[in-house]
Design an enzyme around this catalytic site. Structure first.
Site, PDB file in Angstrom:
ATOM      1  N   GLU A 129       0.846  -1.187   0.000  1.00 19.66           N
ATOM      2  CA  GLU A 129       0.000   0.000   0.000  1.00 19.66           C
ATOM      3  C   GLU A 129       0.885   1.241   0.000  1.00 19.66           C
ATOM      4  OE1 GLU A 129      -4.089   0.049   2.018  1.00 19.66           O
ATOM      5  OE2 GLU A 129      -2.789   1.013   3.482  1.00 19.66           O
ATOM      6  N   CYS A 130       0.773   2.060  -1.021  1.00 18.11           N
ATOM      7  CA  CYS A 130       1.544   3.298  -1.169  1.00 18.11           C
ATOM      8  C   CYS A 130       3.042   2.996  -1.075  1.00 18.11           C
ATOM      9  CB  CYS A 130       1.090   4.340  -0.150  1.00 18.11           C
ATOM     10  SG  CYS A 130       1.573   6.028  -0.616  1.00 18.11           S
ATOM     11  N   GLY A 131       3.703   3.309   0.032  1.00 19.58           N
ATOM     12  CA  GLY A 131       5.127   3.023   0.145  1.00 19.58           C
ATOM     13  C   GLY A 131       5.439   1.552  -0.043  1.00 19.58           C
TER      14      GLY A 131
END
Length: 415
Positions: A311-313
């Site tokens: 998720e994201c990073g």
């Protein structure tokens, strides 16, 4: 004693004041819980450190009123820090504003006003917020950035019968460093306790904590709603590079019988054996060189037959390359045909409505996107279809390849 701390605008000082009140009450051995309005990962860790209790995220855009009530319910007093200004929410109609939480939870609002550059003008400002919406009860104000006792007297005289719960003097030494997604994380501050105690000292000296304690009663119980865990055993990355997880999601998974196992990619830990490996968001771009060199961690992902979700990073780390702000290219796990870069930053920000037919998070979700990374390569099958807060169709988000998937969106709740 339960209430919301809000402000006319961002930058008014409500975070420092919230932390000061939480720590001051905790030092008095008054049990207190904290919550943060909206999709914020950083402030809640400061709240948790201030009151020794996990901080909730309450999101009036991404969560139903029933969900907000079930999370907030409890006999222990709850202090909620608002986001942005009191009536600032998502387009087109401001849904998700702190004012929505005040209505849903029937909590009074304390308005923090940065009075550093005003005197008599504070009266129309405060009166405007108090009378703008009768369904939102503004119980009074806390004055911040007050220049002198004379300045405070002028402000109080202008406010007349509007309750003033405190007046914080100008305190330039009580500052907190920030970076591109907000404040520097709580776990990165070696002087965190000193900072919180300094804020608490100010609260003790300049805020009427006894008057705040009389504002409200406990939030009544409400039937709980719960997310179904995406797997029975879940390995979760957790350290300074992967710190962005929502407590309500982890709590739901535990309460539904899932086993959660945590590990640190920065310490070069291998991902534990699990049905799902979850890499949450955070700041991997600040540790890209170290992560690229952590072969035990990376090989545990590459050799795993579990489902893997980023998720994201975490999504960026599952890609092939991550270019840092200095233009240095770092090799990542190589499990998704993805390349991302911070060499040229671009803000991506807003609520998202997501839908997936594949991967561990199938179904419809509310979510949020907040990052500065640019995508230099993304090939393959998208994971989510997406809309913004106004219902406008967005390009598909994320990727899925074999057992690996992810996107830049942070999932908040099921729809």
């Amino acid at each position: 004693m339960s209430f919301i701390i809000s402000a006319p605008a961002s930058g008014s000082g409500k975070t420092t004041i919230t932390l000061g009140i939480l720590r001051a009450l905790t030092r008095r051995e008054v049990p207190v819980r904290a919550a943060k309005s909206g999709p914020d990962y950083i402030d809640p860790k400061f709240h948790e450190a201030a009151c020794n209790h996990p901080c909730l995220n309450l999101d009036a855009w991404a969560m139903t009123p029933a969900r907000v009530k079930s999370l907030a319910a409890g006999q222990t007093p709850l202090i909620v820090e608002g986001a942005m200004g009191l009536f600032d929410g998502a387009p087109p109609d401001g849904k998700g504003a702190t004012a929505d939480l005040a209505r849903i939870l029937n909590l009074p609002v304390i308005l923090v006003i940065d009075a550093g550059k005003m005197a008599g003008s504070i009266a129309p400002l405060a009166n405007g917020f108090i009378h703008h919406d009768p369904s939102v009860k503004v119980a009074g104000v806390i004055l911040n950035n007050v220049g002198s006792p004379r300045h405070e007297a002028m402000l109080r005289r202008a406010l007349q019968d509007i309750p003033v719960f405190g007046a914080i003097p100008r305190t330039p030494d009580l500052t907190h460093p920030s970076r591109h997604l907000g404040l520097v994380q709580a776990q990165e501050r070696a002087d965190l306790d000193k900072y919180l105690n300094r804020a608490a000292d100010l609260a003790e000296q300049h805020i009427d904590l006894d008057a705040l304690a009389k504002l409200s009663t406990a939030i009544p119980a409400h039937p709980a709603t719960r997310l179904t865990p995406p797997a029975q055993t879940i390995a979760i990355a957790q350290d300074e590079a992967f710190a962005f997880t929502y407590p309500h999601i982890l709590s739901d998974w535990r309460n539904s019988g899932a086993e959660l196992h945590f590990f640190s990619p920065l310490a070069n830990d291998p991902a534990p054996k699990a049905d799902l490996i979850y890499l949450p968001g955070g700041y991997p771009e600040l540790h890209a060189g170290r992560l690229a060199a952590n072969d035990i961690f990376l090989q545990s992902l590459q050799n795993s037959d579990a489902k893997i979700y980023g998720e994201c990073g975490g999504y960026m780390v599952l890609g092939e390359t991550l270019t840092d702000a200095n233009g240095i290219i770092h090799q990542m796990a190589g499990l998704l045909p993805l390349g991302t870069s911070f060499a040229t930053r671009k803000l991506h920000l807003g609520y998202r409505t997501l839908s997936a037919r594949q991967g561990p998070f199938q179904g419809r979700w509310s979510g949020h996107e907040f990052h500065y990374a640019t995508t230099v390569k993304a090939k393959g099958t998208p994971l989510f279809t997406a809309k913004d807060a106004e219902g406008t169709e967005l390009p598909p988000m994320g990727l899925i390849h074999n057992n690996v998937s992810g996107s830049f969106a942070h999932i908040i709740d099921a729809i």
